[in-house]
Design an enzyme around this catalytic site. Structure first.
Site, PDB file in Angstrom:
ATOM      1  N   PRO A 146      -3.516  -0.147  19.011  1.00 13.47           N
ATOM      2  CA  PRO A 146      -3.283  -0.654  17.643  1.00 13.47           C
ATOM      3  C   PRO A 146      -3.491   0.388  16.534  1.00 13.47           C
ATOM      4  O   PRO A 146      -3.187   0.117  15.381  1.00 13.47           O
ATOM      5  CB  PRO A 146      -4.301  -1.778  17.507  1.00 13.47           C
TER       6      PRO A 146
ATOM      7  N   HIS B 288       0.844  -1.199   0.000  1.00 17.15           N
ATOM      8  CA  HIS B 288       0.000   0.000   0.000  1.00 17.15           C
ATOM      9  C   HIS B 288       0.878   1.247   0.000  1.00 17.15           C
ATOM     10  O   HIS B 288       1.819   1.345   0.788  1.00 17.15           O
ATOM     11  CB  HIS B 288      -0.907   0.024   1.239  1.00 17.15           C
TER      12      HIS B 288
ATOM     13  N   TYR C   9      -9.159   5.114   7.881  1.00 17.30           N
ATOM     14  CA  TYR C   9      -9.223   5.424   9.318  1.00 17.30           C
ATOM     15  C   TYR C   9     -10.278   6.519   9.479  1.00 17.30           C
ATOM     16  O   TYR C   9     -10.145   7.599   8.898  1.00 17.30           O
ATOM     17  CB  TYR C   9      -7.884   5.948   9.816  1.00 17.30           C
TER      18      TYR C   9
ATOM     19  N   TYR D 235       4.100   6.724  10.230  1.00 20.42           N
ATOM     20  CA  TYR D 235       3.282   5.559   9.865  1.00 20.42           C
ATOM     21  C   TYR D 235       4.128   4.513   9.128  1.00 20.42           C
ATOM     22  O   TYR D 235       4.038   3.314   9.419  1.00 20.42           O
ATOM     23  CB  TYR D 235       2.108   5.994   8.984  1.00 20.42           C
TER      24      TYR D 235
ATOM     25  N   LYS E  18       1.711  -0.401  15.222  1.00 20.64           N
ATOM     26  CA  LYS E  18       3.129  -0.432  15.581  1.00 20.64           C
ATOM     27  C   LYS E  18       3.531  -1.668  16.362  1.00 20.64           C
ATOM     28  O   LYS E  18       4.723  -1.928  16.534  1.00 20.64           O
ATOM     29  CB  LYS E  18       3.482   0.816  16.396  1.00 20.64           C
TER      30      LYS E  18
HETATM   31  C1  PHB Z   1      -5.481  -4.705  10.961  1.00 25.97           C
HETATM   32  O1  PHB Z   1      -5.544  -4.989   9.747  1.00 25.97           O
HETATM   33  O2  PHB Z   1      -5.783  -5.513  11.860  1.00 25.97           O
HETATM   34  C2  PHB Z   1      -5.005  -3.315  11.353  1.00 25.97           C
HETATM   35  C3  PHB Z   1      -4.529  -2.475  10.359  1.00 25.97           C
HETATM   36  C4  PHB Z   1      -4.081  -1.198  10.694  1.00 25.97           C
HETATM   37  C5  PHB Z   1      -4.148  -0.777  12.008  1.00 25.97           C
HETATM   38  C6  PHB Z   1      -4.631  -1.625  13.011  1.00 25.97           C
HETATM   39  C7  PHB Z   1      -5.070  -2.902  12.679  1.00 25.97           C
HETATM   40  O3  PHB Z   1      -3.725   0.496  12.315  1.00 25.97           O
END
Ligand code: PHB
Ligand code: APR
Length: 390
Positions: A293, A72, A201, A385, A297
């Site tokens: 989460p 990505h 997000y 990120y 990280k």
């Molecule tokens: C996930 O795919 O579980 C996931 C992806 C990005 C995040 C947190 C969890 O920031």
């Protein structure tokens, strides 16, 4: 039984450490409390930094990740019903992230260890660690009802947040820093095509939502929920309905729903242990630190701990130098605290905090509006990120 390094825990940290040590000709035995199937049943985040993918390549387990993982170059921030693209690749001079589930990383590491015939003792119960502040540490455990002893030069505590290693350190020798967030993440896994080709997000007045993915046919979604909620109280339809209300019109329209394969609620906390070395015992990964989460990280910080720890053991055994083991804790913590800060900041920006009232939402929306309009602000988000340089 005797080995050079006794690794406690066969999660990503323990397995990756075992693989890197094996590549360097250093013996290690892994003791794992659960069965291999249980370890693989845990659903965890799946965004890998370049530093992590490079380390998995170095460990010789990157092939399936490169074949099946999703590269990505950005993600979307959604607020006030509008999506804004964060172009990670453009903002960081070409860096990208790999979307590849932690379960798959663990599966690849387990397969490599088994193929090399390396010793992993699953369902090892009553593991206790001894004399790690002396010159001859050892581990006791039970297997099939028989007590066993593993003598070693070093103990690697890769046993996660609820493990035995950190808990075995005398209270006066350790400092713990913790922040618990007043909400949890309700996660749902489904064999449905992702709502978007990249992650979304979402900051909505109803709470945070995240649209993630495991493949072109398997999606992972999260909703911020009160800590009092129970996963079993959420029907699939209730989940999809709430998710739709937190998305923008286009995503609402394209969302493909289906039966959940898994639903669970995870609490969010920031947690750091200082130091991470106690004589001949070293903590790595979730045994030493936890991040909310939001910034994905957890696995990436664990991977760099393991990189530093494997380098330290290689220096000790191959170069007869203690410099690496002596500086392990300091090297890890410098990176860990930057990861903790970013994860806390992103969590604070994207979630509803019950006691901050309506002004809290307005202040978050103002910061988000500034963030997507300012190249400088977007660059700060992007470089954290994708992962800070080692
Ligand atoms: C996930 O795919 O579980 C996931 C992806 C990005 C995040 C947190 C969890 O920031
Ligand atoms: N004895 C033996 N094994 C133990 C013990 C014990 N007393 N306590 C815990 N374990 C095992 C657990 O069963 C688990 O398999 O240690 C392992 C720790 O693995 P993780 O919790 O996954 O931690 P880590 O390997 O550091 O991986 C960090 O996992 O939790 C996610 O988000 C986190 O992505 C991050 C990654």
């Amino acid at each position: 039984m005797r080995t050079q390094v006794a690794i406690i825990g066969a999660g990503p940290s323990g397995l990756l450490l075992g693989q890197l040590l094996h590549k360097a000709g250093i013996d290690a035995v892994i003791l794992e409390r659960q069965s291999g199937d249980y370890v693989l049943s845990r659903i965890r985040a799946g965004v890998l930094e370049q530093v992590t993918t490079d380390l998995l390549d170095e460990a010789g387990v990157g092939a399936r990740m490169h074949a099946e993982g999703l590269v990505h170059s950005g993600f979307d921030l959604l607020f006030q019903e509008t999506r804004h693209h964060i172009n990670l690749q453009a903002l960081t001079g070409g860096k990208q992230v790999m979307v590849y589930g932690q379960t798959e990383v663990t599966r690849d590491l387990m397969a490599a260890r088994a193929a090399a015939g390396l010793p992993t003792i699953y369902e090892a119960s009553k593991v206790t660690v001894h004399d790690f502040d002396g010159a001859q540490p050892y581990v006791l455990y039970e297997k099939d009802g028989q007590q066993q002893r593993l003598d070693c030069d070093f103990i690697a505590g890769c046993d996660g947040f609820h493990g035995v290693c950190r808990a075995s350190v005398p209270a006066g020798a350790i400092t713990e820093y913790e922040k618990v967030y007043p909400f949890g993440w309700l996660g749902l896994l489904a064999d449905t095509p992702p709502v978007h080709h990249e992650l979304i997000y979402a900051n909505s007045s109803r709470g945070f939502a995240l649209c993630s993915q495991r493949s072109a046919t398997r999606s992972r979604y999260y909703l911020q929920v009160p800590l009092t909620d129970k996963a079993e109280a959420w029907s699939d339809e209730a989940f999809w309905q709430e998710l739709r209300m937190r998305l923008d019109p286009e995503a609402r329209e394209t969302l493909v729903t289906g039966p959940s394969l898994e639903k669970s609620i995870a609490p969010l906390r920031s947690f750091v242990t200082e130091p991470m070395r106690f004589g001949r015992m070293f903590l790595a990964g979730d045994a030493a630190h936890i991040v909310p989460p939001t910034g994905a990280k957890g696995l990436n910080l664990a991977a760099t701990d393991v990189k530093y720890l494997s380098m330290a053991f290689i220096e000790y055994y191959l170069e007869r130098s203690s410099a690496g083991v002596d500086h392990y804790s300091q090297r890890c913590l410098q990176r860990i605290w930057k990861g903790e800060r970013f994860s806390w900041w992103f969590t604070s920006l994207m979630h509803r905090f019950p006691d901050e009232g309506a002004i809290g939402q307005k202040l978050q929306e103002a910061e988000l509006a500034y963030l997507v309009q300012s190249q400088a602000a977007s660059t700060v988000l992007a470089e954290n990120y994708v992962g800070l340089p080692l």
